[in-house]
Design an enzyme around this catalytic site. Structure first.
Site, PDB file in Angstrom:
ATOM      1  N   HIS A 141       0.854  -1.187   0.000  1.00 42.54           N
ATOM      2  CA  HIS A 141       0.000   0.000   0.000  1.00 42.54           C
ATOM      3  C   HIS A 141       0.892   1.239   0.000  1.00 42.54           C
ATOM      4  O   HIS A 141       2.065   1.179   0.409  1.00 42.54           O
ATOM      5  CB  HIS A 141      -0.911   0.010   1.232  1.00 42.54           C
ATOM      6  CG  HIS A 141      -2.047  -0.964   1.146  1.00 42.54           C
ATOM      7  ND1 HIS A 141      -3.068  -1.009   2.066  1.00 42.54           N
ATOM      8  CD2 HIS A 141      -2.315  -1.928   0.225  1.00 42.54           C
ATOM      9  CE1 HIS A 141      -3.922  -1.953   1.722  1.00 42.54           C
ATOM     10  NE2 HIS A 141      -3.485  -2.538   0.615  1.00 42.54           N
ATOM     11  N   GLU A 143       1.108   3.745   1.928  1.00 44.48           N
ATOM     12  CA  GLU A 143       1.684   4.102   3.228  1.00 44.48           C
ATOM     13  C   GLU A 143       2.902   3.229   3.557  1.00 44.48           C
ATOM     14  O   GLU A 143       3.913   3.725   4.062  1.00 44.48           O
ATOM     15  CB  GLU A 143       0.659   3.891   4.358  1.00 44.48           C
ATOM     16  CG  GLU A 143      -0.605   4.698   4.245  1.00 44.48           C
ATOM     17  CD  GLU A 143      -1.710   3.955   3.503  1.00 44.48           C
ATOM     18  OE1 GLU A 143      -1.442   3.375   2.427  1.00 44.48           O
ATOM     19  OE2 GLU A 143      -2.851   3.968   3.990  1.00 44.48           O
ATOM     20  N   CYS A 171      -5.952   1.631   6.052  1.00 38.55           N
ATOM     21  CA  CYS A 171      -6.555   0.362   6.463  1.00 38.55           C
ATOM     22  C   CYS A 171      -5.901  -0.072   7.781  1.00 38.55           C
ATOM     23  O   CYS A 171      -4.978   0.575   8.267  1.00 38.55           O
ATOM     24  CB  CYS A 171      -6.342  -0.691   5.378  1.00 38.55           C
ATOM     25  SG  CYS A 171      -4.619  -1.236   5.229  1.00 38.55           S
ATOM     26  N   CYS A 174      -2.038  -0.685   7.551  1.00 34.73           N
ATOM     27  CA  CYS A 174      -1.246   0.543   7.478  1.00 34.73           C
ATOM     28  C   CYS A 174      -1.338   1.345   8.776  1.00 34.73           C
ATOM     29  O   CYS A 174      -0.348   1.921   9.232  1.00 34.73           O
ATOM     30  CB  CYS A 174      -1.694   1.387   6.291  1.00 34.73           C
ATOM     31  SG  CYS A 174      -1.326   0.582   4.719  1.00 34.73           S
TER      32      CYS A 174
HETATM   33 ZN   LIG Z   1      -3.335   0.100   3.817  1.00 39.51          ZN
END
Ligand SMILES: [Zn+2]
Length: 239
Positions: A141, A143, A171, A174
């Protein structure tokens, strides 16, 4: 209007910097959150300031505050999620603009468009976007990619004092990584009603059992951040 007295001149000046000028403004933020914001802005305060703030809301002198009211305030203080003074709106929008550019780069490569930048002392130390498809890796992701970049840049996996700007609410994976990296402030754009872990589904940042130190703020350039995602999914459906 809030005045000196009863508030100390330094406290009053700090409240003005936070945009809190009236009892109504104080009520909106709440005594406990205001107290924490004052501390975050660098003031050294004792609990008497907390009693004072609450007394202004109650309209009674602090010396008349009941013990059970003080106990309630202390419990609220202990359980309150981390707060921080956030940068001015224009500065947050500037860095979110950079995160949006990253999101657009995700879209160009067919990845779900999410972008992130990490800022340390006003300098961008990492810019990244989602690369799950390209890397065949569910953890890539925006992040996580940004945290890895910033870690190499700082030669430290701990990013104390750094801020991250993300186009989408993080999410749970993260959020956990951001807290473990001790990122100081998380600023995100659009909320994510299906997987958001900063308040939409759960708020991991507010769970004091996780010993979190990270303050969050959502809704920065949220329309633009949402638009990048909707355009991407619309094009996908057309294609
Ligand atoms: Zn994430």
């Amino acid at each position: 209007m809030l005045t000196t007295p009863p508030l100390a001149p330094k406290t009053l000046a700090a409240l003005h910097r936070l945009g809190i000028r009236t009892v109504a403004g104080l009520r909106q933020t709440g005594a406990v959150q205001t107290f924490l914001l004052l501390k975050a802005s660098g003031l050294t305060l004792t609990k008497s300031t907390l009693w004072q703030l609450q007394s202004l809301l109650d309209g009674t002198p602090p010396q008349e505050m009941a013990q059970h009211e003080k106990t309630r305030l202390l419990a609220e203080l202990k359980n309150h999620p981390p707060v921080a003074a956030f940068p001015p709106q224009g500065e947050m929008e500037y860095f979110m603009g950079l995160a949006l550019e990253q999101a657009e780069m995700s879209a160009l490569t067919g990845e779900i468009p999410v972008g992130a930048v990490i800022v340390s002392d006003g300098i961008v130390i990492a810019s990244a976007h989602n690369t799950c498809i390209a890397d065949c890796n569910v953890s890539r992701h925006a992040e996580i990619n940004a945290l890895a970049q910033a870690g190499s840049e700082m030669q430290n996996y701990r990013l104390d004092g750094c801020d991250i700007y993300i186009t989408l609410e993080p999410c749970a994976m993260c959020a956990s990584a951001l807290m473990q990296a001790r990122v100081k402030r998380v600023i995100y754009g659009a909320s994510e009603p299906k997987t958001g872990a900063a308040g939409s589904i759960v708020n991991l940042f507010a769970d004091k059992r996780l010993n979190t130190h990270t303050a969050i703020r959502g809704g920065i350039l949220q329309e633009e951040c949402r638009a990048v995602l909707s355009r991407f999914f619309q094009n996908k459906r057309k294609g």
